[in-house]
Design a protein around this motif. Structure first.
Motif, PDB file in Angstrom:
ATOM      1  N   ASN A 286       7.565  72.658  15.034  1.00  0.00           N
ATOM      2  CA  ASN A 286       7.836  71.296  14.578  1.00  0.00           C
ATOM      3  C   ASN A 286       9.204  70.806  15.038  1.00  0.00           C
ATOM      4  N   LYS A 287      10.202  71.691  15.014  1.00  0.00           N
ATOM      5  CA  LYS A 287      11.531  71.298  15.491  1.00  0.00           C
ATOM      6  C   LYS A 287      11.498  70.966  16.974  1.00  0.00           C
ATOM      7  N   ILE A 288      10.839  71.805  17.762  1.00  0.00           N
ATOM      8  CA  ILE A 288      10.737  71.552  19.199  1.00  0.00           C
ATOM      9  C   ILE A 288       9.941  70.284  19.449  1.00  0.00           C
ATOM     10  N   GLU A 289       8.866  70.116  18.715  1.00  0.00           N
ATOM     11  CA  GLU A 289       8.021  68.930  18.879  1.00  0.00           C
ATOM     12  C   GLU A 289       8.807  67.671  18.552  1.00  0.00           C
ATOM     13  N   ASN A 290       9.576  67.698  17.488  1.00  0.00           N
ATOM     14  CA  ASN A 290      10.385  66.536  17.122  1.00  0.00           C
ATOM     15  C   ASN A 290      11.427  66.239  18.187  1.00  0.00           C
ATOM     16  N   THR A 291      12.036  67.263  18.724  1.00  0.00           N
ATOM     17  CA  THR A 291      13.041  67.085  19.769  1.00  0.00           C
ATOM     18  C   THR A 291      12.416  66.499  21.030  1.00  0.00           C
ATOM     19  N   ASN A 292      11.258  67.005  21.406  1.00  0.00           N
ATOM     20  CA  ASN A 292      10.632  66.599  22.657  1.00  0.00           C
ATOM     21  C   ASN A 292       9.900  65.272  22.575  1.00  0.00           C
ATOM     22  N   PHE A 293       9.396  64.930  21.431  1.00  0.00           N
ATOM     23  CA  PHE A 293       8.581  63.727  21.337  1.00  0.00           C
ATOM     24  C   PHE A 293       9.254  62.581  20.582  1.00  0.00           C
ATOM     25  N   ASN A 294      10.435  62.784  20.070  1.00  0.00           N
ATOM     26  CA  ASN A 294      11.116  61.724  19.334  1.00  0.00           C
ATOM     27  C   ASN A 294      12.430  61.308  19.980  1.00  0.00           C
ATOM     28  N   SER A 295      12.636  61.719  21.187  1.00  0.00           N
ATOM     29  CA  SER A 295      13.859  61.359  21.894  1.00  0.00           C
ATOM     30  C   SER A 295      13.852  59.867  22.204  1.00  0.00           C
TER      31      SER A 295
END
Length: 85
Positions: free
Chosen positions: A52-61
């Motif tokens: 979830n942390k990686i997903e948030n970083t990659n998709f919420n930039s």
């Protein structure tokens, strides 16, 4: 300090008891089975937290396209990048 992980002990115990009742577990091995169950639970929990942390970083930039605006091919390329971790 990082956020604490709290487990609902009643729910965890009930789910463990149900899982053990579906197997033929020797009573002398129940503690070992509970430890394995807890290890599996925590492993899955922290794995999804990391995802979830990686997903948030990659998709919420803000400087990149939003998830909803990615084409299928762009999404696949982004997922391949995530798999490198």
């Amino acid at each position: 300090m990082a956020d604490r992980t709290l487990i609902d002990s009643g729910k965890f115990a009930m789910e463990f008891a149900e899982s053990v009742s579906k197997k033929d577990v020797d009573n002398s091995k129940i503690l070992d089975e509970a430890k394995k169950y807890l290890l599996s639970y925590l492993t899955a929990y922290y794995l999804i937290e990391d995802f979830n942390k990686i997903e948030n970083t990659n998709f919420n930039s803000t400087d990149e396209k939003k998830f909803k605006d990615l084409s299928f091919n762009e999404l696949m390329a982004r997922v391949k990048q995530l798999n490198r971790y």
